[in-house]
Design a protein around this motif. Structure first.
Motif, PDB file in Angstrom:
ATOM      1  N   ASP A  44     -14.838 105.732  48.040  1.00  0.00           N
ATOM      2  CA  ASP A  44     -15.349 104.355  48.384  1.00  0.00           C
ATOM      3  C   ASP A  44     -14.960 104.156  49.830  1.00  0.00           C
ATOM      4  O   ASP A  44     -15.841 103.696  50.778  1.00  0.00           O
ATOM      5  CB  ASP A  44     -14.914 103.099  47.402  1.00  0.00           C
ATOM      6  N   TRP A  45     -13.668 104.262  50.201  1.00  0.00           N
ATOM      7  CA  TRP A  45     -12.993 103.974  51.690  1.00  0.00           C
ATOM      8  C   TRP A  45     -14.101 104.691  52.630  1.00  0.00           C
ATOM      9  O   TRP A  45     -14.536 104.284  53.655  1.00  0.00           O
ATOM     10  CB  TRP A  45     -11.545 104.036  51.816  1.00  0.00           C
ATOM     11  N   PHE A  50     -18.355 105.342  56.750  1.00  0.00           N
ATOM     12  CA  PHE A  50     -19.391 106.019  57.401  1.00  0.00           C
ATOM     13  C   PHE A  50     -20.640 105.316  57.536  1.00  0.00           C
ATOM     14  O   PHE A  50     -21.439 105.297  58.295  1.00  0.00           O
ATOM     15  CB  PHE A  50     -19.674 107.215  56.463  1.00  0.00           C
ATOM     16  N   ALA A  51     -20.968 104.416  56.449  1.00  0.00           N
ATOM     17  CA  ALA A  51     -22.068 103.461  56.269  1.00  0.00           C
ATOM     18  C   ALA A  51     -22.345 102.354  57.179  1.00  0.00           C
ATOM     19  O   ALA A  51     -23.243 101.856  57.397  1.00  0.00           O
ATOM     20  CB  ALA A  51     -22.245 103.007  54.711  1.00  0.00           C
ATOM     21  N   SER A  52     -20.848 101.850  57.548  1.00  0.00           N
ATOM     22  CA  SER A  52     -20.766 100.645  58.325  1.00  0.00           C
ATOM     23  C   SER A  52     -21.507  99.640  57.600  1.00  0.00           C
ATOM     24  O   SER A  52     -21.308  99.026  56.603  1.00  0.00           O
ATOM     25  CB  SER A  52     -21.220 101.041  59.684  1.00  0.00           C
ATOM     26  N   ASN A  53     -22.479  98.866  58.302  1.00  0.00           N
ATOM     27  CA  ASN A  53     -23.230  97.860  57.791  1.00  0.00           C
ATOM     28  C   ASN A  53     -24.734  98.075  57.397  1.00  0.00           C
ATOM     29  O   ASN A  53     -25.530  97.292  57.219  1.00  0.00           O
ATOM     30  CB  ASN A  53     -23.426  96.679  58.957  1.00  0.00           C
ATOM     31  N   ASP A  54     -25.028  99.444  57.209  1.00  0.00           N
ATOM     32  CA  ASP A  54     -26.283 100.018  56.845  1.00  0.00           C
ATOM     33  C   ASP A  54     -26.280 100.018  55.306  1.00  0.00           C
ATOM     34  O   ASP A  54     -25.822 100.996  54.615  1.00  0.00           O
ATOM     35  CB  ASP A  54     -26.704 101.333  57.429  1.00  0.00           C
ATOM     36  N   LYS A  60     -27.366 105.263  49.391  1.00  0.00           N
ATOM     37  CA  LYS A  60     -27.526 106.663  49.338  1.00  0.00           C
ATOM     38  C   LYS A  60     -26.206 107.512  49.132  1.00  0.00           C
ATOM     39  O   LYS A  60     -26.080 108.179  48.347  1.00  0.00           O
ATOM     40  CB  LYS A  60     -28.128 107.099  50.615  1.00  0.00           C
ATOM     41  N   LEU A  61     -25.185 106.981  49.899  1.00  0.00           N
ATOM     42  CA  LEU A  61     -24.004 107.635  50.010  1.00  0.00           C
ATOM     43  C   LEU A  61     -23.220 107.409  48.514  1.00  0.00           C
ATOM     44  O   LEU A  61     -22.905 108.476  48.078  1.00  0.00           O
ATOM     45  CB  LEU A  61     -22.967 107.330  50.936  1.00  0.00           C
ATOM     46  N   GLN A  62     -23.398 106.279  48.264  1.00  0.00           N
ATOM     47  CA  GLN A  62     -22.733 106.016  46.688  1.00  0.00           C
ATOM     48  C   GLN A  62     -23.280 106.812  45.694  1.00  0.00           C
ATOM     49  O   GLN A  62     -22.765 107.262  44.765  1.00  0.00           O
ATOM     50  CB  GLN A  62     -22.706 104.388  46.555  1.00  0.00           C
TER      51      GLN A  62
END
Length: 68
Positions: A44-45, A50-54, A60-62
């Motif tokens: 999660d960290w 990587f996703a920042s505020n997007d 998608k990453l989750q």
């Protein structure tokens, strides 16, 4: 120094505690629990970093992390 009867009780309790064995299944469960918690926290960290505020990238990453 403890009285003789208290020493005997303490020795008996110590022996009983030492005689409790952890089964291989319990050891495997503990290892799996530690690995799972580590995976969730570090994963999660990394995803949030990587996703920042997007939001779309985060979602998608989750989902990819969940598939792994």
């Amino acid at each position: 120094m403890l009285p003789k009867s208290m020493q005997q009780q303490q020795n008996l309790i110590s022996k009983r505690l030492l005689s409790i064995a952890v089964t291989p299944a319990a050891k495997l469960t503990y290892v799996y629990l530690i690995l799972s918690i580590t995976w969730i926290l570090i994963g999660d960290w990394a995803v949030y970093t990587f996703a920042s505020n997007d939001y779309n990238m985060l979602e998608k990453l989750q989902s990819m992390k969940g598939l792994l």
